[in-house]
Scaffold this motif. Structure first.
Motif, PDB file in Angstrom:
ATOM      1  N   GLU A   1       0.980  -1.126  -0.032  1.00 37.40           N
ATOM      2  CA  GLU A   1       0.141   0.150   0.185  1.00 37.40           C
ATOM      3  C   GLU A   1       0.762   1.143  -0.074  1.00 37.40           C
ATOM      4  O   GLU A   1       0.719   2.094  -0.683  1.00 37.40           O
ATOM      5  CB  GLU A   1      -1.121  -0.029   1.192  1.00 37.40           C
ATOM      6  CG  GLU A   1      -2.106  -0.987   1.303  1.00 37.40           C
ATOM      7  CD  GLU A   1      -1.436  -2.511   1.530  1.00 37.40           C
ATOM      8  OE1 GLU A   1      -0.379  -2.805   1.836  1.00 37.40           O
ATOM      9  OE2 GLU A   1      -2.133  -3.396   1.069  1.00 37.40           O
ATOM     10  N   GLU A   2       1.916   1.318   0.778  1.00 36.06           N
ATOM     11  CA  GLU A   2       2.929   2.315   0.677  1.00 36.06           C
ATOM     12  C   GLU A   2       3.470   2.520  -0.569  1.00 36.06           C
ATOM     13  O   GLU A   2       3.749   3.869  -0.903  1.00 36.06           O
ATOM     14  CB  GLU A   2       3.928   2.384   1.907  1.00 36.06           C
ATOM     15  CG  GLU A   2       3.405   2.338   3.224  1.00 36.06           C
ATOM     16  CD  GLU A   2       4.430   2.236   4.433  1.00 36.06           C
ATOM     17  OE1 GLU A   2       5.455   1.789   3.979  1.00 36.06           O
ATOM     18  OE2 GLU A   2       4.438   2.401   5.363  1.00 36.06           O
ATOM     19  N   VAL A   3       4.009   1.709  -1.285  1.00 28.95           N
ATOM     20  CA  VAL A   3       4.599   1.627  -2.565  1.00 28.95           C
ATOM     21  C   VAL A   3       3.595   2.280  -3.409  1.00 28.95           C
ATOM     22  O   VAL A   3       3.808   3.022  -4.296  1.00 28.95           O
ATOM     23  CB  VAL A   3       4.995   0.072  -2.973  1.00 28.95           C
ATOM     24  CG1 VAL A   3       5.602   0.262  -4.323  1.00 28.95           C
ATOM     25  CG2 VAL A   3       6.077  -0.288  -1.912  1.00 28.95           C
ATOM     26  N   VAL A   4       2.294   1.723  -3.472  1.00 33.22           N
ATOM     27  CA  VAL A   4       1.367   2.348  -4.573  1.00 33.22           C
ATOM     28  C   VAL A   4       1.048   3.779  -4.100  1.00 33.22           C
ATOM     29  O   VAL A   4       1.024   4.610  -5.097  1.00 33.22           O
ATOM     30  CB  VAL A   4      -0.036   1.657  -4.427  1.00 33.22           C
ATOM     31  CG1 VAL A   4      -0.991   2.078  -5.282  1.00 33.22           C
ATOM     32  CG2 VAL A   4       0.272   0.172  -4.939  1.00 33.22           C
ATOM     33  N   ALA A   5       0.897   4.009  -2.925  1.00 28.72           N
ATOM     34  CA  ALA A   5       0.656   5.597  -2.624  1.00 28.72           C
ATOM     35  C   ALA A   5       1.656   6.426  -3.117  1.00 28.72           C
ATOM     36  O   ALA A   5       1.763   7.425  -3.597  1.00 28.72           O
ATOM     37  CB  ALA A   5       0.538   5.710  -1.037  1.00 28.72           C
ATOM     38  N   ALA A   6       3.040   5.831  -2.738  1.00 31.06           N
ATOM     39  CA  ALA A   6       4.166   6.595  -3.132  1.00 31.06           C
ATOM     40  C   ALA A   6       4.150   6.983  -4.541  1.00 31.06           C
ATOM     41  O   ALA A   6       4.616   8.307  -5.056  1.00 31.06           O
ATOM     42  CB  ALA A   6       5.405   6.289  -2.559  1.00 31.06           C
ATOM     43  N   ALA A   7       4.152   5.706  -5.453  1.00 30.33           N
ATOM     44  CA  ALA A   7       4.173   5.971  -7.011  1.00 30.33           C
ATOM     45  C   ALA A   7       3.304   6.926  -7.382  1.00 30.33           C
ATOM     46  O   ALA A   7       3.342   7.575  -8.271  1.00 30.33           O
ATOM     47  CB  ALA A   7       4.093   4.618  -7.308  1.00 30.33           C
ATOM     48  N   LEU A   8       1.983   6.695  -6.940  1.00 33.19           N
ATOM     49  CA  LEU A   8       0.855   7.408  -7.459  1.00 33.19           C
ATOM     50  C   LEU A   8       1.053   8.899  -6.931  1.00 33.19           C
ATOM     51  O   LEU A   8       0.679  10.008  -7.942  1.00 33.19           O
ATOM     52  CB  LEU A   8      -0.491   7.196  -6.879  1.00 33.19           C
ATOM     53  CG  LEU A   8      -0.824   5.479  -7.493  1.00 33.19           C
ATOM     54  CD1 LEU A   8      -2.313   5.319  -6.855  1.00 33.19           C
ATOM     55  CD2 LEU A   8      -1.063   5.713  -8.910  1.00 33.19           C
ATOM     56  N   GLY A   9       1.568   9.388  -5.931  1.00 34.44           N
ATOM     57  CA  GLY A   9       1.980  10.557  -5.487  1.00 34.44           C
ATOM     58  C   GLY A   9       3.202  11.351  -6.196  1.00 34.44           C
ATOM     59  O   GLY A   9       2.949  12.528  -6.698  1.00 34.44           O
ATOM     60  N   PHE A  10       3.827  10.578  -6.746  1.00 31.41           N
ATOM     61  CA  PHE A  10       5.241  11.368  -7.320  1.00 31.41           C
ATOM     62  C   PHE A  10       4.791  11.080  -9.130  1.00 31.41           C
ATOM     63  O   PHE A  10       5.486  11.952  -9.887  1.00 31.41           O
ATOM     64  CB  PHE A  10       6.361  10.376  -7.420  1.00 31.41           C
ATOM     65  CG  PHE A  10       7.255  10.777  -6.238  1.00 31.41           C
ATOM     66  CD1 PHE A  10       7.982  11.864  -6.240  1.00 31.41           C
ATOM     67  CD2 PHE A  10       7.256  10.159  -4.699  1.00 31.41           C
ATOM     68  CE1 PHE A  10       8.684  12.402  -5.109  1.00 31.41           C
ATOM     69  CE2 PHE A  10       7.917  10.751  -3.843  1.00 31.41           C
ATOM     70  CZ  PHE A  10       8.776  11.744  -4.133  1.00 31.41           C
ATOM     71  N   ALA A  11       3.749  10.380  -9.519  1.00 27.94           N
ATOM     72  CA  ALA A  11       3.597  10.193 -11.001  1.00 27.94           C
ATOM     73  C   ALA A  11       3.153  11.566 -11.740  1.00 27.94           C
ATOM     74  O   ALA A  11       3.740  11.876 -12.678  1.00 27.94           O
ATOM     75  CB  ALA A  11       2.773   8.780 -11.048  1.00 27.94           C
TER      76      ALA A  11
END
Length: 772
Positions: free
Chosen positions: A449-459
């Motif tokens: 969940e943290e990986v997905v949140a970080a990726a979607l935040g930086f994208a």
């Protein structure tokens, strides 16, 4: 003893003063005559030398005799005439030597000393010869010391006089230095005279003087001597002045003739026309070059006749410039054309300069006419060349300006491209920095969940001009589920099969340009813009896709940014793989490999934590220790595989029979421990009873054969009734389990209170020791 009688006399100070005046006059005459003797040559020099010596000697001699006559004696005194003449000759001879010495071109120290000795000796001889000429009824006695002093004074005074005269001989006017020198010499000569008279003393004598050729000198004689001396000296000085004036005039005339000769010679040899004019502007001289060029005579050219050969167009300006220069007294130059004797005109540069007197008055005009015809022609040719070159330079300059304008435009375009490139580089640098920061952040994530949140935040920051979404394959890899999107990404479905995406099929990025129907992805049906699917890979395994869509503002996806997109997907995939790997490692470290339950290591961690939490919250905590009854018989009868199957089924049954917040752990062998947070003793006992009954209901089959009914024995303990530490609770539960086994198995036994611990069997103590 006879006493010597001395005759004493007195001085007539008027005659003393007259003698000093004569000495001064004679000194000045000597200075003046020295110059004339030096300037003269040949027999004129001899005349000036003899005449000057006579006049100077007469002056010195007259000073001497006037000084002697100034002494009044109490007796008659006459003078022997031949002796007097002899003293005069001595004075003239000394003066001649002096004039000869100072008229030399150079006077060395030896010559000066020799001349001063001769002159001083002559003056001393004149004095003492003059004293010898005295005829009186007395005997003259001399003091030798004073006599020597007077002679020394005469030599020294002569030396000074010679040097002063030598230095001032070239001065042709009465200067201050000349007068001072005459005063010094005129004052020093009487000094020697009166020193010599001081050396003489007169003693009465009974012998009568010899009157032969002796004469007496009265006051009239004194006047005659003085007057004649002044007259001779005056004539000598006047003659010197006249001669000097005549010589100056001769020198000036000679110099003027030389200058005129030099000018005429120069004017005739100079290859230019030269002329002179009076202050009124009347031309009075032309050099031969003028006559050779114009063919005119002097009479034709004199005055203003020269204007006849000036070009009519240049005459007025020429005359105006000449008249203006003549009135202002300033030099001028003007260009005009003069007609030659062949009738052709040539250009000339006329210049005129005023010649002024010492008072600044114009006394003459001097002018030249320089032929500049060739220069004019050269100037015209040069001007034509300059004009031609100017036109060429103008054309060249125009071409250069056009080239510079083109280069300037190219430079501006290049600057714009560089600025745009720098801006793109800055953006790429910022995106690379954000990509690096995302990578650092992803490495610190501990869950998917943290990986997905970080990726979607930086994208959206890394790809600001594109919409997008991220999809991951499920555990069975049968579906790709959309785990998030940004900037309003358009999606047909939130989950799709892997075969619906070409990127998942090929393992490579897949670009679909808007309107291209060659190989569209089924999961992106309905998307009208260009889109790109990039597989999320890690260690050769496909984990999902990164889906990017173009926008109306940016209808194209820049192919140069593919590396950013693939790097983004690679970092996400690597982070997901790392998290799964960590989860697998953690599972292996806390899970039992056979049953999938938590192992004894995890039991120790969670029990320690739950005991502290129950103690802080003042809550209860239940502990169930479970053991399979007669498990060894199963292994011996049916084999270890059957025993393993029984353990797995029991693990599943226990997991289903507890709450979500409860923990089931395999303690070892066929023993299990259940931790019941917040459960009191009664609740724990009831939960143990339900588990025992549920286990009896299980039907165990192995290789198609029933293995019969399975029962369990359960020991129950609770916090804080049976202990306040994990060690005490485990010991209490283990003791209760031992009682249940000893009591016939297939039952639930509650642990005894703390006061009964000393009655526990040795097995409980042994179990507690193994826990510690």
């Amino acid at each position: 003893m006879n006493s010597t009688i001395l005759l004493s006399g007195s001085y007539d100070y008027r005659l003393v003063a007259l003698s000093v005046v004569l000495a001064l006059f004679a000194s000045y005459a000597a200075l003046d005559l020295a110059g004339r003797v030096t300037a003269a040559h040949g027999w004129v020099r001899a005349i000036w030398l003899s005449g000057g010596a006579s006049a100077m000697g007469l002056g010195i001699w007259a000073m001497h005799y006037v000084g002697m006559l100034a002494l009044t004696m109490p007796m008659p005194v006459s003078y022997h005439l031949p002796t007097v003449v002899l003293s005069l000759l001595a004075a003239i001879g000394a003066s001649g030597v002096a004039l000869f010495v100072v008229s030399r071109a150079k006077m060395s120290a030896g010559q000066g000393i020799a001349g001063s000795v001769v002159m001083g000796g002559g003056i001393a001889a004149m004095h003492y010869i003059g004293m010898t000429a005295m005829r009186c009824p007395a005997v003259i006695v001399y003091d030798r010391g004073i006599v020597a002093l007077s002679i020394a004074l005469a030599i020294v005074i002569s030396f000074v006089a010679l040097h002063l005269t030598f230095r001032l001989r070239d001065e042709n006017r009465t200067s201050r230095r000349k007068v001072i020198s005459a005063l010094v010499m005129g004052s020093a000569i009487p000094l020697m005279q009166y020193t010599g008279m001081w050396a003489a003393t007169f003693q009465p004598s009974a012998v009568a003087p010899d009157p032969t050729n002796a004469i007496g000198i009265s006051a009239l004689g004194v006047v005659a001597i003085s007057g004649s001396s002044f007259l001779v000296l005056g004539v000598a000085i006047a003659s010197s002045l006249v001669d000097r004036f005549v010589m100056v005039q001769k020198d000036d005339l000679k110099m003027a003739r030389q200058h005129e000769l030099y000018f005429r010679t120069l004017a005739e040899t100079v290859p230019e026309i030269m002329w002179t004019a009076t202050p009124d502007g009347v031309d009075d001289y032309f050099n031969p070059k003028w006559f050779d060029y114009t063919g005119m005579t002097f009479e034709q050219s004199w005055g203003t006749g020269w204007t006849a050969v000036v070009h009519p167009d240049d005459l007025a300006p020429c005359l105006a410039s000449w008249e203006n220069a003549r009135r202002s007294g300033e030099s001028y130059d003007v260009q005009y054309r003069l007609r030659g004797k062949d009738g052709a005109y040539r250009w000339f540069l006329g210049r005129a300069n005023p010649i002024r007197s010492p008072e600044g008055k114009v006394v003459k005009w001097f002018g030249t006419c320089t032929d500049i015809e060739n220069q004019k022609q050269s100037q015209q040719i040069l001007e034509e060349q300059i004009l031609e070159r100017t036109i060429q330079l103008g054309e060249t300059n125009t071409r250069l300006e056009e080239e510079m304008l083109e280069k300037d435009c190219a430079r501006k375009e290049l600057d714009q491209q560089n600025a745009h490139m720098m801006k793109d580089l800055e953006k790429r640098s910022e995106r690379a920095t954000m990509l690096a920061k995302m990578g650092e952040l992803l490495q610190s994530c501990v869950s998917l969940e943290e990986v997905v949140a970080a990726a979607l935040g930086f994208a959206p920051k890394i790809f600001p001009t594109a919409r997008g979404a991220m999809s991951l394959l499920n555990a069975s890899r049968s579906l790709a589920e959309v785990c998030g999107s940004w900037t309003g990404c358009q999606l047909a479905a939130m989950e799709f099969e892997p075969i619906s995406c070409w990127a998942l099929r090929t393992g490579h990025p897949h670009l679909v340009v808007a309107g291209d129907s060659t190989a569209p992805c089924a999961h992106a049906s309905g998307v009208k813009h260009t889109y790109l699917c990039i597989p999320i890979l890690a260690q050769g395994e496909t984990l999902g896709i990164l889906h990017l869509q173009a926008t109306d503002e940016e209808p194209q996806l820049n192919a140069s940014e593919l590396s950013f997109k693939t790097t983004f997907a690679a970092q996400v995939g690597l982070s997901i793989t790392n998290i799964r790997l960590r989860e697998a490692l953690r599972t292996q470290s806390v899970r039992d490999a056979l049953t999938g339950l938590y192992n004894r290591r995890y039991l120790e961690e969670v029990l320690e934590r739950e005991v502290r939490r129950a103690s802080r919250a003042a809550q209860s905590l239940g502990i169930l220790m479970i053991d399979l009854d007669h498990f060894k018989k199963f292994n011996d009868t049916y084999g270890h595989d059957a025993g393993d199957a029984v353990l797995r089924e029991i693990a599943v049954s226990l997991t289903k029979g507890i709450r979500a917040e409860d923990f089931v752990c395999r303690f070892g062998g066929e023993e299990f421990v259940v931790i019941l947070p917040t459960a009191d003793l009664a609740s724990s006992q009831a939960r143990a009873e339900r588990l025992r009954l549920k286990t009896k209901e299980l039907t165990m089959l192995h290789q198609g054969r029933s293995m019969g009914m399975i029962t369990i024995s359960v020991g129950v303990a609770a916090f804080p009734e049976h202990g306040e530490s994990p060690k005490e609770l485990m010991a209490a539960a283990d003791a209760a389990l031992y009682e249940a086994k000893r009591g016939g198995r297939d039952q639930v036994v509650t642990a005894a209170e703390k006061k009964d611990e000393e009655l526990a069997v040795p097995a409980a103590a042994e179990s507690a020791a193994s826990w510690s």
